[in-house]
Design a protein around this motif. Sequence first.
Motif, PDB file in Angstrom:
ATOM      1  N   ILE A   1       0.826  -1.205   0.000  1.00  0.00           N
ATOM      2  CA  ILE A   1       0.000   0.000   0.000  1.00  0.00           C
ATOM      3  C   ILE A   1       0.865   1.261   0.000  1.00  0.00           C
ATOM      4  O   ILE A   1       0.538   2.254  -0.672  1.00  0.00           O
ATOM      5  CB  ILE A   1      -1.012   0.002   1.171  1.00  0.00           C
ATOM      6  CG1 ILE A   1      -2.128   1.016   0.915  1.00  0.00           C
ATOM      7  CG2 ILE A   1      -0.365   0.244   2.488  1.00  0.00           C
ATOM      8  CD1 ILE A   1      -3.069   0.630  -0.163  1.00  0.00           C
ATOM      9  N   ASP A   2       2.008   1.234   0.701  1.00  0.00           N
ATOM     10  CA  ASP A   2       2.901   2.390   0.696  1.00  0.00           C
ATOM     11  C   ASP A   2       3.499   2.614  -0.693  1.00  0.00           C
ATOM     12  O   ASP A   2       3.724   3.750  -1.100  1.00  0.00           O
ATOM     13  CB  ASP A   2       4.003   2.242   1.741  1.00  0.00           C
ATOM     14  CG  ASP A   2       3.498   2.488   3.155  1.00  0.00           C
ATOM     15  OD1 ASP A   2       2.350   2.961   3.314  1.00  0.00           O
ATOM     16  OD2 ASP A   2       4.254   2.208   4.108  1.00  0.00           O
ATOM     17  N   ARG A   3       3.746   1.536  -1.420  1.00  0.00           N
ATOM     18  CA  ARG A   3       4.215   1.681  -2.806  1.00  0.00           C
ATOM     19  C   ARG A   3       3.194   2.457  -3.626  1.00  0.00           C
ATOM     20  O   ARG A   3       3.543   3.357  -4.382  1.00  0.00           O
ATOM     21  CB  ARG A   3       4.406   0.313  -3.464  1.00  0.00           C
ATOM     22  CG  ARG A   3       5.595  -0.441  -3.016  1.00  0.00           C
ATOM     23  CD  ARG A   3       5.714  -1.731  -3.792  1.00  0.00           C
ATOM     24  NE  ARG A   3       6.000  -2.817  -2.887  1.00  0.00           N
ATOM     25  CZ  ARG A   3       6.074  -4.080  -3.237  1.00  0.00           C
ATOM     26  NH1 ARG A   3       5.881  -4.432  -4.486  1.00  0.00           N
ATOM     27  NH2 ARG A   3       6.335  -4.997  -2.353  1.00  0.00           N
ATOM     28  N   ALA A   4       1.947   2.068  -3.480  1.00  0.00           N
ATOM     29  CA  ALA A   4       0.887   2.739  -4.235  1.00  0.00           C
ATOM     30  C   ALA A   4       0.811   4.214  -3.857  1.00  0.00           C
ATOM     31  O   ALA A   4       0.722   5.085  -4.734  1.00  0.00           O
ATOM     32  CB  ALA A   4      -0.454   2.056  -3.973  1.00  0.00           C
ATOM     33  N   VAL A   5       0.883   4.498  -2.578  1.00  0.00           N
ATOM     34  CA  VAL A   5       0.785   5.887  -2.112  1.00  0.00           C
ATOM     35  C   VAL A   5       1.920   6.727  -2.681  1.00  0.00           C
ATOM     36  O   VAL A   5       1.692   7.820  -3.213  1.00  0.00           O
ATOM     37  CB  VAL A   5       0.766   5.956  -0.567  1.00  0.00           C
ATOM     38  CG1 VAL A   5       0.919   7.392  -0.079  1.00  0.00           C
ATOM     39  CG2 VAL A   5      -0.519   5.344  -0.024  1.00  0.00           C
ATOM     40  N   ILE A   6       3.157   6.236  -2.609  1.00  0.00           N
ATOM     41  CA  ILE A   6       4.284   7.044  -3.073  1.00  0.00           C
ATOM     42  C   ILE A   6       4.262   7.204  -4.582  1.00  0.00           C
ATOM     43  O   ILE A   6       4.617   8.268  -5.108  1.00  0.00           O
ATOM     44  CB  ILE A   6       5.648   6.507  -2.564  1.00  0.00           C
ATOM     45  CG1 ILE A   6       6.735   7.594  -2.671  1.00  0.00           C
ATOM     46  CG2 ILE A   6       6.068   5.259  -3.294  1.00  0.00           C
ATOM     47  CD1 ILE A   6       6.513   8.796  -1.804  1.00  0.00           C
ATOM     48  N   LEU A   7       3.834   6.195  -5.308  1.00  0.00           N
ATOM     49  CA  LEU A   7       3.730   6.340  -6.768  1.00  0.00           C
ATOM     50  C   LEU A   7       2.711   7.408  -7.133  1.00  0.00           C
ATOM     51  O   LEU A   7       2.948   8.224  -8.029  1.00  0.00           O
ATOM     52  CB  LEU A   7       3.347   5.012  -7.413  1.00  0.00           C
ATOM     53  CG  LEU A   7       4.427   3.940  -7.399  1.00  0.00           C
ATOM     54  CD1 LEU A   7       3.860   2.620  -7.893  1.00  0.00           C
ATOM     55  CD2 LEU A   7       5.625   4.367  -8.233  1.00  0.00           C
ATOM     56  N   LEU A   8       1.599   7.405  -6.464  1.00  0.00           N
ATOM     57  CA  LEU A   8       0.569   8.410  -6.733  1.00  0.00           C
ATOM     58  C   LEU A   8       1.061   9.799  -6.340  1.00  0.00           C
ATOM     59  O   LEU A   8       0.807  10.783  -7.041  1.00  0.00           O
ATOM     60  CB  LEU A   8      -0.718   8.050  -5.997  1.00  0.00           C
ATOM     61  CG  LEU A   8      -1.391   6.771  -6.506  1.00  0.00           C
ATOM     62  CD1 LEU A   8      -2.450   6.302  -5.533  1.00  0.00           C
ATOM     63  CD2 LEU A   8      -1.968   6.984  -7.884  1.00  0.00           C
ATOM     64  N   TYR A   9       1.786   9.881  -5.247  1.00  0.00           N
ATOM     65  CA  TYR A   9       2.360  11.158  -4.817  1.00  0.00           C
ATOM     66  C   TYR A   9       3.359  11.667  -5.858  1.00  0.00           C
ATOM     67  O   TYR A   9       3.364  12.854  -6.210  1.00  0.00           O
ATOM     68  CB  TYR A   9       3.033  10.995  -3.457  1.00  0.00           C
ATOM     69  CG  TYR A   9       3.788  12.214  -3.014  1.00  0.00           C
ATOM     70  CD1 TYR A   9       3.114  13.327  -2.514  1.00  0.00           C
ATOM     71  CD2 TYR A   9       5.179  12.264  -3.114  1.00  0.00           C
ATOM     72  CE1 TYR A   9       3.814  14.463  -2.124  1.00  0.00           C
ATOM     73  CE2 TYR A   9       5.877  13.394  -2.720  1.00  0.00           C
ATOM     74  CZ  TYR A   9       5.190  14.486  -2.231  1.00  0.00           C
ATOM     75  OH  TYR A   9       5.877  15.600  -1.853  1.00  0.00           O
ATOM     76  N   LEU A  10       4.201  10.773  -6.358  1.00  0.00           N
ATOM     77  CA  LEU A  10       5.173  11.156  -7.377  1.00  0.00           C
ATOM     78  C   LEU A  10       4.503  11.593  -8.681  1.00  0.00           C
ATOM     79  O   LEU A  10       5.094  12.339  -9.459  1.00  0.00           O
ATOM     80  CB  LEU A  10       6.153  10.005  -7.643  1.00  0.00           C
ATOM     81  CG  LEU A  10       7.105   9.689  -6.489  1.00  0.00           C
ATOM     82  CD1 LEU A  10       7.881   8.408  -6.770  1.00  0.00           C
ATOM     83  CD2 LEU A  10       8.043  10.855  -6.218  1.00  0.00           C
ATOM     84  N   GLU A  11       3.296  11.126  -8.897  1.00  0.00           N
ATOM     85  CA  GLU A  11       2.504  11.550 -10.055  1.00  0.00           C
ATOM     86  C   GLU A  11       1.767  12.855  -9.792  1.00  0.00           C
ATOM     87  O   GLU A  11       0.965  13.291 -10.597  1.00  0.00           O
ATOM     88  CB  GLU A  11       1.480  10.471 -10.412  1.00  0.00           C
ATOM     89  CG  GLU A  11       2.043   9.310 -11.158  1.00  0.00           C
ATOM     90  CD  GLU A  11       2.482   9.668 -12.563  1.00  0.00           C
ATOM     91  OE1 GLU A  11       1.761  10.395 -13.275  1.00  0.00           O
ATOM     92  OE2 GLU A  11       3.570   9.221 -12.946  1.00  0.00           O
ATOM     93  N   GLU A  12       2.040  13.444  -8.620  1.00  0.00           N
ATOM     94  CA  GLU A  12       1.455  14.715  -8.212  1.00  0.00           C
ATOM     95  C   GLU A  12      -0.065  14.659  -8.072  1.00  0.00           C
ATOM     96  O   GLU A  12      -0.770  15.636  -8.332  1.00  0.00           O
ATOM     97  CB  GLU A  12       1.889  15.847  -9.153  1.00  0.00           C
ATOM     98  CG  GLU A  12       3.384  16.031  -9.172  1.00  0.00           C
ATOM     99  CD  GLU A  12       3.857  17.132 -10.106  1.00  0.00           C
ATOM    100  OE1 GLU A  12       3.043  17.683 -10.869  1.00  0.00           O
ATOM    101  OE2 GLU A  12       5.061  17.437 -10.059  1.00  0.00           O
ATOM    102  N   LYS A  13      -0.555  13.517  -7.629  1.00  0.00           N
ATOM    103  CA  LYS A  13      -1.980  13.389  -7.323  1.00  0.00           C
ATOM    104  C   LYS A  13      -2.251  14.069  -5.989  1.00  0.00           C
ATOM    105  O   LYS A  13      -1.402  14.067  -5.097  1.00  0.00           O
ATOM    106  CB  LYS A  13      -2.396  11.911  -7.239  1.00  0.00           C
ATOM    107  CG  LYS A  13      -2.274  11.166  -8.545  1.00  0.00           C
ATOM    108  CD  LYS A  13      -3.277  11.693  -9.530  1.00  0.00           C
ATOM    109  CE  LYS A  13      -3.252  10.921 -10.829  1.00  0.00           C
ATOM    110  NZ  LYS A  13      -4.130  11.490 -11.825  1.00  0.00           N
TER     111      LYS A  13
END
Length: 163
Positions: free
Chosen positions: A115-127
């Motif tokens: 779940i942390d992987r998903a969160v950081i990927l979305l954050y890096l996508e500037e969501k």
Amino acid sequence: MGSDFYTASILPFAAIIIKICRAYTDNQTDFEDYYQEVCLQIWRSRDSFQGKSEWSTWIYRISLNVCLTYLKKRKNDPHHFTSDSLPPEAAEHCQAFDDESINQLYVAIRQLSEIDRAVILLYLEEKSYQEIAQIIGTNPNNIGVRIKRIKERLFKILDSEEK
């Protein structure tokens, strides 16, 4: 899958799919399998898209669900199916393991919980925090704190790898 659907509805969002699949795989073969399965699931479920969110948000959600499902299956079955290579249009975008600095970041990201992987990927996508919460199915109030903790973990992981 029709090439018109792929070209119009999936290929413009290939970067999203690539980043998510990359975070849940550690080699090109698995990456290609995940990518193809995500595209297939998007195509299969296209009629269920209700427009309550952006198409890109829906792609994120499907991509995450497919990757998490595949990850669980592969943990339970070491003899997994591997598919043929990617379509040429996707292959040019998917040389996912060629850049060493990006490889180091993904190695660190893969050490996080699913779940942390998903969160950081979305954050890096500037969501936005709201979008991240909607995609992963959680409350937006705790996303900021979670991102701060994830960043701290990534810095520690990357720092320890440099020593």
